[in-house]
Write a protein that holds these residues in place. Structure first.
Motif, PDB file in Angstrom:
ATOM      1  N   SER A  81     -10.969   8.527 122.276  1.00 35.20           N
ATOM      2  CA  SER A  81     -12.015   9.234 121.548  1.00 35.20           C
ATOM      3  C   SER A  81     -11.511   9.517 120.138  1.00 35.20           C
ATOM      4  N   PRO A  82     -12.417   9.759 119.178  1.00 35.99           N
ATOM      5  CA  PRO A  82     -12.006   9.989 117.790  1.00 35.99           C
ATOM      6  C   PRO A  82     -11.150  11.253 117.661  1.00 35.99           C
ATOM      7  N   LEU A  83     -10.174  11.202 116.746  1.00 33.62           N
ATOM      8  CA  LEU A  83      -9.341  12.376 116.485  1.00 33.62           C
ATOM      9  C   LEU A  83      -9.079  12.484 114.988  1.00 33.62           C
ATOM     10  N   ASN A  84      -9.458  13.605 114.418  1.00 29.26           N
ATOM     11  CA  ASN A  84      -9.059  13.930 113.054  1.00 29.26           C
ATOM     12  C   ASN A  84      -7.709  14.620 113.121  1.00 29.26           C
ATOM     13  N   PHE A  85      -6.741  14.122 112.364  1.00 27.25           N
ATOM     14  CA  PHE A  85      -5.407  14.703 112.382  1.00 27.25           C
ATOM     15  C   PHE A  85      -4.831  14.625 110.975  1.00 27.25           C
ATOM     16  N   SER A  86      -3.538  14.778 110.838  1.00 24.99           N
ATOM     17  CA  SER A  86      -2.947  14.805 109.498  1.00 24.99           C
ATOM     18  C   SER A  86      -1.619  14.062 109.472  1.00 24.99           C
ATOM     19  N   ARG A  87      -1.302  13.534 108.308  1.00 23.44           N
ATOM     20  CA  ARG A  87      -0.016  12.891 108.053  1.00 23.44           C
ATOM     21  C   ARG A  87       0.739  13.711 107.013  1.00 23.44           C
ATOM     22  N   ARG A  88       2.074  13.549 106.999  1.00 27.54           N
ATOM     23  CA  ARG A  88       2.859  14.253 106.002  1.00 27.54           C
ATOM     24  C   ARG A  88       2.629  13.654 104.615  1.00 27.54           C
ATOM     25  N   GLU A  89       2.944  14.418 103.594  1.00 25.55           N
ATOM     26  CA  GLU A  89       2.903  13.898 102.239  1.00 25.55           C
ATOM     27  C   GLU A  89       3.932  12.773 102.105  1.00 25.55           C
ATOM     28  N   SER A  95      -5.076   4.059 113.767  1.00 29.68           N
ATOM     29  CA  SER A  95      -5.477   5.074 112.794  1.00 29.68           C
ATOM     30  C   SER A  95      -5.722   4.406 111.451  1.00 29.68           C
ATOM     31  N   ASP A  96      -6.212   5.178 110.490  1.00 30.17           N
ATOM     32  CA  ASP A  96      -6.598   4.582 109.209  1.00 30.17           C
ATOM     33  C   ASP A  96      -5.460   4.491 108.201  1.00 30.17           C
ATOM     34  N   LEU A  97      -4.467   5.367 108.308  1.00 28.73           N
ATOM     35  CA  LEU A  97      -3.351   5.335 107.363  1.00 28.73           C
ATOM     36  C   LEU A  97      -2.093   5.870 108.020  1.00 28.73           C
ATOM     37  N   MET A  98      -0.939   5.509 107.429  1.00 24.18           N
ATOM     38  CA  MET A  98       0.341   5.990 107.933  1.00 24.18           C
ATOM     39  C   MET A  98       1.275   6.285 106.777  1.00 24.18           C
ATOM     40  N   VAL A  99       2.281   7.119 107.052  1.00 22.93           N
ATOM     41  CA  VAL A  99       3.354   7.415 106.103  1.00 22.93           C
ATOM     42  C   VAL A  99       4.665   7.198 106.837  1.00 22.93           C
ATOM     43  N   VAL A 100       5.484   6.252 106.338  1.00 25.23           N
ATOM     44  CA  VAL A 100       6.702   5.851 107.044  1.00 25.23           C
ATOM     45  C   VAL A 100       7.842   5.689 106.045  1.00 25.23           C
TER      46      VAL A 100
END
Length: 283
Positions: free
Chosen positions: A26-34, A139-144
């Motif tokens: 199911s859809p999930l709105n979440f957050s990534r670090r700067e 997901s739509d974006l990642m920070v790695v």
């Protein structure tokens, strides 16, 4: 007050998550670090489906931290780089596999073997150094961190994202155990997501390939589509007996279901290798 997935980091993101052992997304709105100084932020373009993702979303290994956004065969395009990140630039095509972090201090990390690091951070369902849970490529974006990113060749279709797990999982043992020499005879047990990769790599190494399967139904795919040289039905005692006596230089075993091992050993030449590259349900 405990922070939610949506506001524990400043960068808003969207993904598809499993919230319980049903494995339903199911859809999930979440957050990534700067984007930190050695980080790369990128837009996810493609993400493969690995059997590990299926194990995880159903918590078959008993280590889940729901909700879980899986995905670790990820290809994307760089949208931002940290001020001390120098391996990639905006617009580059990049790939991310099963790890996004490690301790950077142990002997394994010092020898480019972060996959053996006790402090490794999995791309999905892992734990960052700040205690927050990692979310993968669905997901739509990642920070790695740039250390855990590889460049993606312009002449390689981005849809080939499964190379980042299924690909390296099969390429690596062929190379590491010396099963990549022209003229060798390689057995491949199973013709699923991993098995078909073994066949293609082994043929690229100019070896002879025999696919070993429980079902005759995959014979045409193995030989006509993937270029295998022969096909063996492992549940056929007559075929197995006829092939016993040692003709194979090595076997790559890719079946996660229960499958008898001893009959396979009879197919190997003396002192040769059977390499298992699967993680069963109860590992």
């Amino acid at each position: 007050m405990e922070k939610s997935h949506e506001n524990e980091h400043p960068i808003k993101a969207f993904g598809w998550a499993a919230r319980d052992t049903s494995g339903v997304f199911s859809p999930l709105n979440f957050s990534r670090r700067e984007t930190g100084e050695k980080d790369v932020q990128f837009k996810v373009m493609y993400c493969g489906i690995c059997h590990t993702d299926l194990h995880q979303i159903k918590n078959e290994w008993g280590i889940n931290k729901y909700p879980i956004i899986p995905g670790h065969e990820i290809v994307g395009v760089v949208t931002e780089v940290g001020n001390k990140a120098d391996k990639f630039k905006i617009g580059d095509k990049i790939g991310v596999g099963y790890l996004v972090g490690s301790c950077n201090e142990c002997e394994n990390c010092s020898n480019d073997l972060e996959n053996y690091c006790p402090g490794q951070v999995l791309t999905a369902n892992g734990t960052h150094s700040d205690g927050t849970i990692t979310h993968g490529g669905y997901s739509d974006l990642m920070v790695v961190n740039e250390h855990f990113i590889v460049g993606w060749p312009d002449n390689l279709p981005m849809e080939a994202a499964p190379l980042l797990c299924a690909g390296v999982t099969t390429y690596s043992p062929l190379r590491y155990y010396g099963l990549d020499k022209p003229g060798m005879h390689i057995g491949v047990v199973g013709l699923g997501g991993l098995g078909h990769m073994v066949v293609k790599f082994a043929k690229a190494f100019v070896t002879k390939v025999t696919v070993i399967s429980t079902s005759i139904n995959k014979k045409d795919e193995a030989i006509e589509r993937l270029g295998a040289d022969s096909f063996l039905v492992s549940l056929d005692p007559e075929q197995m007996q006829h092939s016993a006596g040692g003709s194979l230089d090595g076997i790559i075993y890719t079946v996660s279901a229960v499958h008898p091992i001893f009959p396979l050993l009879n197919l190997l030449k003396t002192n040769r290798k059977l390499v298992m590259v699967v993680t069963p349900e109860n590992h």
